[in-house]
Structure formats: C-alpha cells, structure tokens
Design a protein around this motif. Structure first.
Motif, PDB file in Angstrom:
ATOM      1  N   PRO A   1      -8.976  10.011   2.785  1.00 15.39           N
ATOM      2  CA  PRO A   1      -8.684   9.208   1.596  1.00 15.39           C
ATOM      3  C   PRO A   1      -8.465  10.085   0.370  1.00 15.39           C
ATOM      4  O   PRO A   1      -8.933  11.228   0.333  1.00 15.39           O
ATOM      5  CB  PRO A   1      -9.929   8.335   1.430  1.00 15.39           C
ATOM      6  CG  PRO A   1     -11.008   9.053   2.147  1.00 15.39           C
ATOM      7  CD  PRO A   1     -10.334   9.843   3.237  1.00 15.39           C
TER       8      PRO A   1
ATOM      9  N   GLN B   1       1.052   3.462   2.067  1.00 11.65           N
ATOM     10  CA  GLN B   1       1.503   3.778   3.419  1.00 11.65           C
ATOM     11  C   GLN B   1       2.440   2.723   3.999  1.00 11.65           C
ATOM     12  O   GLN B   1       3.038   2.947   5.037  1.00 11.65           O
ATOM     13  CB  GLN B   1       0.293   3.911   4.363  1.00 11.65           C
ATOM     14  CG  GLN B   1      -0.658   5.019   4.000  1.00 11.65           C
ATOM     15  CD  GLN B   1      -1.557   4.659   2.830  1.00 11.65           C
ATOM     16  OE1 GLN B   1      -1.904   3.522   2.617  1.00 11.65           O
ATOM     17  NE2 GLN B   1      -1.917   5.664   2.053  1.00 11.65           N
TER      18      GLN B   1
ATOM     19  N   ILE C   1      -6.691   6.697   6.113  1.00 14.50           N
ATOM     20  CA  ILE C   1      -8.071   6.328   6.436  1.00 14.50           C
ATOM     21  C   ILE C   1      -8.902   7.575   6.701  1.00 14.50           C
ATOM     22  O   ILE C   1     -10.022   7.703   6.214  1.00 14.50           O
ATOM     23  CB  ILE C   1      -8.103   5.371   7.647  1.00 14.50           C
ATOM     24  CG1 ILE C   1      -7.503   4.024   7.255  1.00 14.50           C
ATOM     25  CG2 ILE C   1      -9.523   5.202   8.183  1.00 14.50           C
ATOM     26  CD1 ILE C   1      -7.226   3.097   8.425  1.00 14.50           C
ATOM     27  N   ASP C   2      -8.337   8.521   7.469  1.00 16.10           N
ATOM     28  CA  ASP C   2      -9.069   9.734   7.819  1.00 16.10           C
ATOM     29  C   ASP C   2      -9.256  10.680   6.641  1.00 16.10           C
ATOM     30  O   ASP C   2     -10.233  11.414   6.585  1.00 16.10           O
ATOM     31  CB  ASP C   2      -8.347  10.495   8.942  1.00 16.10           C
ATOM     32  CG  ASP C   2      -8.394   9.741  10.262  1.00 16.10           C
ATOM     33  OD1 ASP C   2      -9.166   8.768  10.380  1.00 16.10           O
ATOM     34  OD2 ASP C   2      -7.618  10.119  11.169  1.00 16.10           O
TER      35      ASP C   2
ATOM     36  N   SER D   1       0.869  -1.182   0.000  1.00 16.61           N
ATOM     37  CA  SER D   1       0.000   0.000   0.000  1.00 16.61           C
ATOM     38  C   SER D   1       0.901   1.225   0.000  1.00 16.61           C
ATOM     39  O   SER D   1       2.072   1.135   0.372  1.00 16.61           O
ATOM     40  CB  SER D   1      -0.915   0.012   1.224  1.00 16.61           C
ATOM     41  OG  SER D   1      -0.196   0.364   2.385  1.00 16.61           O
TER      42      SER D   1
ATOM     43  N   ILE E   1      -0.952   5.288   7.983  1.00 15.35           N
ATOM     44  CA  ILE E   1      -2.171   4.504   7.741  1.00 15.35           C
ATOM     45  C   ILE E   1      -3.394   5.264   8.247  1.00 15.35           C
ATOM     46  O   ILE E   1      -4.408   5.357   7.555  1.00 15.35           O
ATOM     47  CB  ILE E   1      -2.057   3.114   8.403  1.00 15.35           C
ATOM     48  CG1 ILE E   1      -0.975   2.293   7.688  1.00 15.35           C
ATOM     49  CG2 ILE E   1      -3.400   2.393   8.379  1.00 15.35           C
ATOM     50  CD1 ILE E   1      -0.589   1.018   8.422  1.00 15.35           C
ATOM     51  N   LYS E   2      -3.298   5.832   9.443  1.00 14.11           N
ATOM     52  CA  LYS E   2      -4.426   6.583  10.011  1.00 14.11           C
ATOM     53  C   LYS E   2      -4.773   7.775   9.136  1.00 14.11           C
ATOM     54  O   LYS E   2      -5.949   8.041   8.867  1.00 14.11           O
ATOM     55  CB  LYS E   2      -4.103   7.035  11.429  1.00 14.11           C
ATOM     56  CG  LYS E   2      -5.275   7.755  12.094  1.00 14.11           C
ATOM     57  CD  LYS E   2      -4.935   8.180  13.500  1.00 14.11           C
ATOM     58  CE  LYS E   2      -6.062   8.867  14.218  1.00 14.11           C
ATOM     59  NZ  LYS E   2      -6.995   9.651  13.472  1.00 14.11           N
TER      60      LYS E   2
END
Length: 143
Positions: free
Chosen positions: A115, A51, A112-113, A49, A108-109
């Motif tokens: 995109p 990230q 997600i927060d 990915s 990663i966070k």
C-alpha cells in the motif's frame, strides 16, 4: 438500441431502477453504475480506484477511463465514456480480454501487498507557526 451519448448523475446511493443512458456516480462508495450502452439492459459497475477506473469531472461532464469492456455479457460491448459521448471501441479477442483481466488483477494485488506510504506528520511546533512566524524565525537565524 446502441447509445452515442450519456448524461451523468451524482448520487450517494445508486437508484434501484436505472435509466438507460445515465452514468450514476457514487463518490461515497467510489463506484459508477450504468446500463450497458449497447441497450442490452445489463447493469455495468465500475469501481473507482487507482488500479481500476478513474473518473474525471471537469465541472460539466464526466469521463471514465480506461474503456468499459462488458465481456461478461453476451453483447461483449466495448466503449469509452468521454465527456458525455460514448465512443465505441473495437472488439477484443479472448486472449486480449484475458490479458487485460490479468493485468487488472495484478495491479490490485500489488496495491494490497504494497500500500502507499503515508507521509510523516509535520512537527507540531512547525505546523502551529504561521508562515510569517516561520519566515521571521529563519531570517533571524541567519543574522
């Protein structure tokens, strides 16, 4: 036995029994799996990915970036997988390992927060016209 070379194998599903010195790549599941290159026998999974890890395939060899740190295992191996060669890296301190893990969690966070934004769909009339038709139309408007 510490390895200095590896081969890759593309597979939709990762085999149940892994061979030492083989980097298994599942594009379907965006994952690579291999046995730790130090020879300890632990299975190492690297999710692909933006990230985490990126896979580079040049048509002949694959590389994985960033480095692989097996800090959850007793061996604590640290190496790069680059064009079929295992490049052994220096050991990291506990503090540096913790900082690296935290940076990965943060990336990663954030993904997600927040995109990535999708590009707007092109105007259906423009998309259906050929390049030549769009060029003629643009030139026609100037005259």
């Amino acid at each position: 036995m510490k390895r200095n070379r590896y081969v890759h194998q593309f597979a939709e599903l990762i085999p149940e029994h892994l061979e030492q010195g083989v980097l298994y790549v599942s594009l379907t599941y965006s994952t690579t799996v291999h046995l730790c290159m130090c020879g300890c026998g632990h299975e190492v999974t690297n999710p692909l990915s933006p990230q985490q890890w990126k896979l580079i395939f040049d048509g002949r060899q694959v590389s994985l970036t960033p480095s692989v740190g097996s800090w959850g295992f007793d061996c604590e191996s640290h190496y790069w997988l680059e064009n079929g060669e295992v490049e052994w890296a220096p050991a990291w301190s506990r503090k540096r390992i913790a900082a690296g893990r935290e940076a990965t969690r943060r990336r990663i966070k954030e993904a997600i927060d927040d995109p990535p934004r999708r590009q707007p769909e092109p105007d259906s009339n423009t998309a259906k016209k050929s390049l030549w038709a769009r060029t003629r139309s643009a030139v026609g408007r100037r005259t």
